[in-house]
Each structure stands twice: as C-alpha cells, then as structure tokens.
Design an enzyme around this catalytic site. Structure first.
Site, mmCIF file in Angstrom:
data_model
loop_
_atom_site.group_PDB
_atom_site.id
_atom_site.type_symbol
_atom_site.label_atom_id
_atom_site.label_comp_id
_atom_site.label_asym_id
_atom_site.label_seq_id
_atom_site.Cartn_x
_atom_site.Cartn_y
_atom_site.Cartn_z
ATOM 1 C CB THR A 83 0.966 -5.248 -4.972
ATOM 2 O OG1 THR A 83 -0.001 -5.765 -5.889
ATOM 3 C CG2 THR A 83 0.553 -3.830 -4.609
ATOM 4 C CG HIS A 105 -2.038 -1.019 1.065
ATOM 5 N ND1 HIS A 105 -3.210 -0.785 0.364
ATOM 6 C CD2 HIS A 105 -2.129 -2.288 1.528
ATOM 7 C CE1 HIS A 105 -3.970 -1.866 0.411
ATOM 8 N NE2 HIS A 105 -3.342 -2.787 1.106
ATOM 9 C CE LYS A 119 -3.626 -3.506 -2.284
ATOM 10 N NZ LYS A 119 -3.451 -4.875 -2.776
#
Length: 410
Positions: free
Chosen positions: A247, A219, A250
């Site tokens: 990731t 995040h 996102k």
C-alpha cells in the site's frame, strides 16, 4: 404490506449499538508540521487539541516536506484528477514512474498500481482463478478482509489454514491434488496482533508442493528492510516471493495500492482484473507524492530504526505499568481490554478527558473477547507523550476495573 425498509436499517444499526461496538468517526484536522498532533471538532462545533495514537501513517510521511513539495508541483503542472481509467487517458508519467519505482523497491520485473490496497488484493486474488483454472488458494485464517473478499469472489477452491501454523498448511497441501495450480496467500505483519509470519518456512512449503506465494506487506512496506521493501527484504527472501502486494496509504503516507512480481504475471493481472480496468486512476498529485515518498524512504533507514525504538519503548512502559500489552514482535502495540463496552468507554474518556485519540478495536475486526486498543507509535511520539499516555491509562484502568497483567483486576 410493503417492506419497512427504514425499520430494517434501524434494526441493523441498533444491533451493533446494543453489542457496544457502534463506531463513531472522529472529526480530525491534521496539523501540518505538528504530527502526531491534530485538532478534534466536536458535534457542537467546539475544538480540542489532541495527540493521535492510532494513525497508519506510521512514519509521518504525510507531513514530509519532500512529499508535499512533489504533490504541489504535480498539481501545478498537471491539474487535479487523472481524467480517466488507466486504459483511457488516465496513465500519466507519474504513474509510469511510480510503477518503476515500486518494481525497483521489491527487486521485481514489474509493478501495477491500484486505487487502494484493498482493491489490489480483491482484484488480483479474484482474477487469478480465471488465469489459473483449477487453482486452489491456501489462505491464512487471519488474512485481511480484502484478501478474503478476493478469494471468495474468485469462486474457486480455497483452503483456510490456522494462523501462522505451517504444520496445518502442509497437511492441506499434502491432501490437495499434485497436478493443480496452488497459491499460498498470507501477510507479513498482522496488523491487529502485531505478529509476523514465517516467510522462509512458507516459501519452503510452496517450493515443495509447487505453489505460488502471495504476500501482503501493507503493514511492512516502508517500515522493514534496509530500503523499506518490507519483511521479505529484511529476512532476505524477497526474490522467492512470487507476488508482493503493498500500500501507499500507510508508511508511505499517501494513497493507493499495488502488486509487484514477474512481468508476465503483472501484465496478465493488468489485462484481466476488473478492479484495475474499470476504475479511474489515482490523481497525478498522489502518484507524484508516492514516488517522492518511496524514493526518500529508500535512503533513510534511520527513520525505520527510530520507529522500531519508539514501539519497543512504549511496550516496555506499558509492561512496567502493569498494563496488559499483548505480545507483539512488530511496531504494532495492542493493549487488551477484552470487552467492547469498556473498550469504547476507555477510548472515549481518553479522547475527551486526556486529549489522546486511539480507536477501540472491536468485533468483527478482532474476535469477540479480544477487544483492544491498538497503539501505533511513530518516530514523532516523544517520551513525554508516552508518559502522559501511560498515566492516563493507569487511571482509566482503575476507574473501569479492567484486568491488568497477570489477570488481576485493578
């Protein structure tokens, strides 16, 4: 008498439904060039234009023409799927490029791609127990389910420290045998509360007690740091983290997960992790799009600055309206409802009556009694959209008699 399998499944579903946390998918069509607007398709086939307030496509990179062009070119040049696992014909030039790009982003020797961030965490953390016999993993109590799964599936020793509590972590480290391998697993941005770990403090403890560090930046990658490498880059400690996990699904707006670290460490994970070895690799179009997105965001810090401003503006507007916005030092803007039924009710009414889509966040994602609406403003959410959102929430808070700031019911 034979087992009533169907009844068992129905009972399991009814248990969730009775607790007010039955989840319903929203059938959405994203509109290219109009992010964060989308079209909702209802069960009866009718449609409704809505504004999405809970996307993890934090920067709208899923709509960036640079990313889309790279993906179209890759499809035209390579076709659709990768054709196999990474070991069996599934390593394309785009995969190689992306791993080099991610290693450069985090200033590490190497990076390794996985099909998702979940798989990256589960596969890496579980196999470390095999590579490092006797390993003890010290895990933050609010770590993501994928990290918990990896640690459990590894079958080795684990210690859970209270969330962001370095004193408790040190107590556990002191009690552990000095001569066994250790690893501290934690996140930078915790996605439900919006708080950020003390990276420097955790690194100091790791050095003091001879532990490796494993940082989940899912995040934060793309969103923090001058080039978008995450909170570790922002805080100037990236070189001191042993394994960084991130990731592509996102802030980078595509799909996939990865780790970055020392070349020998990454190579060992590549050779041993089942979650990497035995799964079909990402399609060339996705990896090409991810390469374009990572490169573009390295050069466009102004998007990150705009993103942070939008989050702070929404927090301020919620607070000024007396809505119970929860403390957050990141781009995550959670608003406390504290009841699963009300949380789902407010979410449904926002969608149907106001064209505002935000998912209710209920147990087990968050502890019971802390149910919330989790807003993720992007650089493309306008002041007008924010005013519409605040106005709708004010009416619904009064309608549902939910506590406002200060604990006074509306």
């Amino acid at each position: 008498m034979s087992m009533d399998y169907k009844g068992a499944f129905q009972q399991a579903v009814e248990q969730v439904r009775s607790e007010g946390r039955y989840r319903v998918f929203a059938d959405l069509k994203r509109q290219r060039g109009r992010f964060p607007q989308a079209t909702l398709t209802r069960d009866d086939g009718s449609t409704k234009d809505i504004v999405v307030w809970c996307s993890n496509d934090y920067l709208g990179q899923g709509q960036n023409p640079v990313v889309l062009e790279a993906m179209h070119e890759a499809i035209d040049a390579n076709g659709s799927g990768s054709g196999g696992t990474r070991n069996i014909s599934g390593t394309t030039h785009h995969h190689v490029q992306l791993e080099l790009e991610l290693a450069d982003l985090h200033r590490k020797d190497a990076a390794l791609l996985f099909t998702s961030g979940y798989v990256a965490n589960e596969a890496t953390l579980s196999i470390l127990y095999k590579i490092l016999p006797g390993l003890i993993i010290f895990s933050d109590s609010l770590n993501h389910a994928s990290m918990i799964a990896g640690i459990r599936n590894g079958g080795g020793a684990r210690q859970i420290f209270r969330h962001n509590d370095l004193e408790h972590l040190e107590q556990l480290l002191i009690a552990a045998p000095a001569d066994v391998p250790k690893l501290i697993a934690f996140e930078s941005v915790y996605s439900m509360d919006g708080d950020i770990a003390d990276l420097a403090g955790t690194i100091a403890l790791a050095r003091k007690y001879g532990a490796l560090t494993y940082l989940d930046e899912v995040h934060a990658v793309g969103l923090y740091g001058q080039r978008g490498a995450g909170v570790a880059e922002r805080d100037g400690v990236m070189q001191d983290i042993d394994i960084i996990e991130g990731t592509l699904g996102k802030a980078f707006g595509v799909m996939g997960g990865y780790i970055a670290g020392d070349a020998d460490l990454v190579d060992a994970i590549r050779l041993y992790a089942s979650g990497f070895i035995f799964t079909t690799s990402l399609p060339p179009a996705l990896t090409a799009g991810a390469v374009a997105s990572v490169r573009w965001l390295k050069e466009h810090n102004e998007v990150r600055e705009r993103h942070q401003e939008r989050a702070e503006t929404l927090k301020r507007m919620f607070a000024e309206a007396g809505l119970p916005v929860m403390p957050s030092v990141s781009h995550i803007v959670p608003v406390l409802v504290a009841d699963p039924v009300h949380c789902k009710m407010v979410s449904d009414m926002l969608l149907e009556d106001h064209g505002i889509y935000v998912q209710p966040i209920n147990y087990p994602t968050v502890p019971r009694g802390t149910e919330r609406l989790r807003f993720t403003p992007t650089p493309f959410h306008t002041d007008e959209m924010m005013r519409d959102l605040v106005s709708a929430l004010e009416r619904l808070w009064a309608h549902c008699n939910i506590a406002r700031l200060g604990g006074v019911a509306a």
